[in-house]
Write a protein that holds these residues in place. Structure first.
Motif, mmCIF file in Angstrom:
data_model
loop_
_atom_site.group_PDB
_atom_site.id
_atom_site.type_symbol
_atom_site.label_atom_id
_atom_site.label_comp_id
_atom_site.label_asym_id
_atom_site.label_seq_id
_atom_site.Cartn_x
_atom_site.Cartn_y
_atom_site.Cartn_z
ATOM 1 N N LYS A 93 0.832 -1.204 0.000
ATOM 2 C CA LYS A 93 0.000 0.000 0.000
ATOM 3 C C LYS A 93 0.863 1.248 0.000
ATOM 4 O O LYS A 93 0.516 2.268 -0.607
ATOM 5 N N ALA A 94 2.007 1.183 0.687
ATOM 6 C CA ALA A 94 2.861 2.362 0.826
ATOM 7 C C ALA A 94 3.666 2.651 -0.433
ATOM 8 O O ALA A 94 3.857 3.816 -0.797
ATOM 9 N N ILE A 95 4.157 1.610 -1.119
ATOM 10 C CA ILE A 95 5.073 1.840 -2.237
ATOM 11 C C ILE A 95 4.467 1.558 -3.592
ATOM 12 O O ILE A 95 5.073 1.871 -4.623
ATOM 13 N N GLY A 96 3.264 0.982 -3.634
ATOM 14 C CA GLY A 96 2.629 0.704 -4.904
ATOM 15 C C GLY A 96 3.259 -0.481 -5.620
ATOM 16 O O GLY A 96 4.006 -1.274 -5.042
ATOM 17 N N SER A 97 2.940 -0.593 -6.905
ATOM 18 C CA SER A 97 3.441 -1.713 -7.698
ATOM 19 C C SER A 97 4.831 -1.403 -8.224
ATOM 20 O O SER A 97 5.355 -0.312 -8.042
ATOM 21 N N GLY A 98 5.437 -2.381 -8.879
ATOM 22 C CA GLY A 98 6.737 -2.164 -9.496
ATOM 23 C C GLY A 98 7.878 -2.854 -8.801
ATOM 24 O O GLY A 98 8.974 -2.951 -9.343
ATOM 25 N N SER A 99 7.640 -3.342 -7.576
ATOM 26 C CA SER A 99 8.670 -4.068 -6.831
ATOM 27 C C SER A 99 8.114 -5.404 -6.374
ATOM 28 O O SER A 99 6.913 -5.535 -6.115
ATOM 29 N N ASP A 100 8.982 -6.395 -6.270
ATOM 30 C CA ASP A 100 8.589 -7.685 -5.715
ATOM 31 C C ASP A 100 8.737 -7.640 -4.194
ATOM 32 O O ASP A 100 9.765 -7.171 -3.670
ATOM 33 N N ILE A 101 7.727 -8.124 -3.499
ATOM 34 C CA ILE A 101 7.755 -8.192 -2.040
ATOM 35 C C ILE A 101 7.559 -9.645 -1.644
ATOM 36 O O ILE A 101 6.519 -10.252 -1.935
ATOM 37 N N PHE A 102 8.563 -10.214 -0.965
ATOM 38 C CA PHE A 102 8.520 -11.601 -0.520
ATOM 39 C C PHE A 102 8.230 -11.647 0.976
ATOM 40 O O PHE A 102 8.764 -10.847 1.748
ATOM 41 N N VAL A 103 7.418 -12.627 1.373
ATOM 42 C CA VAL A 103 7.017 -12.798 2.774
ATOM 43 C C VAL A 103 7.785 -13.979 3.353
ATOM 44 O O VAL A 103 7.494 -15.143 3.058
#
Length: 383
Positions: A93-103
């Motif tokens: 929500k803070a950075i928007g799309s365009g980056s991969d975020i792994f959990v």
């Protein structure tokens, strides 16, 4: 000129209405995003083109995941790791799309649709998580991204060797899953002479060969300094980005990132025999000059962390016990009247690093950073 009267850097918004103003706060935490960017560059310079992610778990090690991600993105970083699904949703929500975020911790059962909706990539740590993600992909009729983590010798997260062998022999085990990375985690990377690092590297190689071909990732902050054999295709630094020394017992190759300063709430003079603090754990041997600062274990400064603050290069030792909201300092080394109500003393900064503070507390820099509370006024510089 004292610290209290020096001009203050412009404060960046951090997206939290609960953050106190500078006037209202008892202490000020300054976070140098420029230093974080420089630390990322220093790490990348060791990698010979290997990709470098940014680990932002625990709200960017307590310093603000959104702000850190924005800074790292300016250096070209587009892969981030968080620990929990909730952290990933908030970061997206803070950075928007365009980056991969792994959990990193994987997904709790039943939460797979939330991860898909937020565009997150789970780190799959078990056969059960693998099955759940595969069935989610089948139900949605599309391939879904993920990383596969194997346990190469830490016994914390990841598929155990027997589990890897089992899924490797299962037809269709990875159907519908876009494997972005096969990864593991080093248990003793900060001890470069330990044979466990080489043992884990060899076990990682053995296990990943059983799985579908994919880029590999093993090194954390300290692992980067073990050398190219541990770098593979992606490294995942965390603490080093935030100024914690990834090479203990050697000079810190990273730039310091934070400065913590507390306000003086009151000063006083006491005579010989005066009991000081809870339990009168200290009794004055003679006349003392004292200052009480607005910082305590309620702010994440550990009660066991008997140490000192600094003012204009002078060490001011803690005296008595750390309280929830305050600490008493012996300021007898300063000229009379030199320290006044509202002045700032330094707890972490040029005179005392995060690692120094951790050493006094009998802990590690990671815990100091992630314990820093919400009552500080936070200033972001180097934006």
């Amino acid at each position: 000129m004292s610290d209290a009267k020096a001009p203050l850097p412009q404060t960046a918004a951090i997206g939290s209405s609960s953050t106190p103003s500078e006037a209202a706060a008892g202490a000020i935490l300054t976070i140098d995003l420029g230093a974080i960017r420089e630390n990322y560059r220093r790490l990348k310079a060791r990698l010979n083109g290997v990709r470098c992610a940014g680990v932002l778990k625990a709200d960017g090690y307590g310093l603000g995941a959104a702000q850190v991600a924005s800074a790292l993105a300016k250096e070209g970083c587009d892969i981030f790791f968080v620990a929990l699904l909730g952290e990933g949703i908030a970061l997206r929500k803070a950075i928007g799309s365009g980056s991969d975020i792994f959990v990193l911790n994987g997904l709790p059962p039943g939460s797979e649709p939330e991860a898909v909706a937020a565009g997150l990539c789970p780190v799959i740590n078990s056969a059960a998580q693998l099955k759940a993600w595969r069935e989610t992909a089948r139900g949605m009729g599309k391939s879904l991204p993920a990383a596969i983590q194997v346990d190469s010798g830490m016994a914390r997260l990841g598929m155990a060797p027997a589990e890897v062998e089992a899924v490797a022999g299962e037809a269709g085990a990875f159907d519908g899953i876009d494997i972005r990375f096969v990864m593991s985690h080093l248990a003793r990377a900060d001890e470069p002479r330990q044979g466990a690092n080489e043992q884990q590297r060899l076990e990682f190689d053995r296990l990943r060969k059983m799985l579908p071909a994919a880029p590999a990732s093993l090194a954390n902050s300290s692992g980067i300094f073990l050398g190219p054999a541990w770098h593979y295709d992606l490294v995942r630094p965390g603490a080093a980005l935030y100024g914690v020394n990834p090479t203990p017992h050697q000079p810190n190759p990273m730039r310091p990132v934070i400065r913590l300063q507390a306000k003086v709430a009151q000063t006083r003079e006491v005579g010989a025999g005066a009991g000081i603090g809870y339990g009168h754990s200290h009794n004055a041997d003679g006349p003392l000059s004292l200052a009480t600062i607005s910082l305590g274990y309620g702010d994440g400064w550990h009660r066991r962390a008997a140490s000192a603050a600094w003012f204009e290069g002078t060490r001011l030792p803690f005296i008595g016990r750390v309280s929830m909201d305050s600490i008493i300092l012996d300021i007898s080394a300063l000229p009379a009247g030199r320290l006044s109500e509202g002045d700032l003393v330094e707890l972490i900064g040029p005179s005392q690093s995060v690692d120094d503070a951790a050493g006094h507390a009998g802990t590690i820099g990671y815990e100091i950073l992630t314990s820093l509370g919400s009552r500080f006024h936070r200033r972001y510089i180097g934006i």
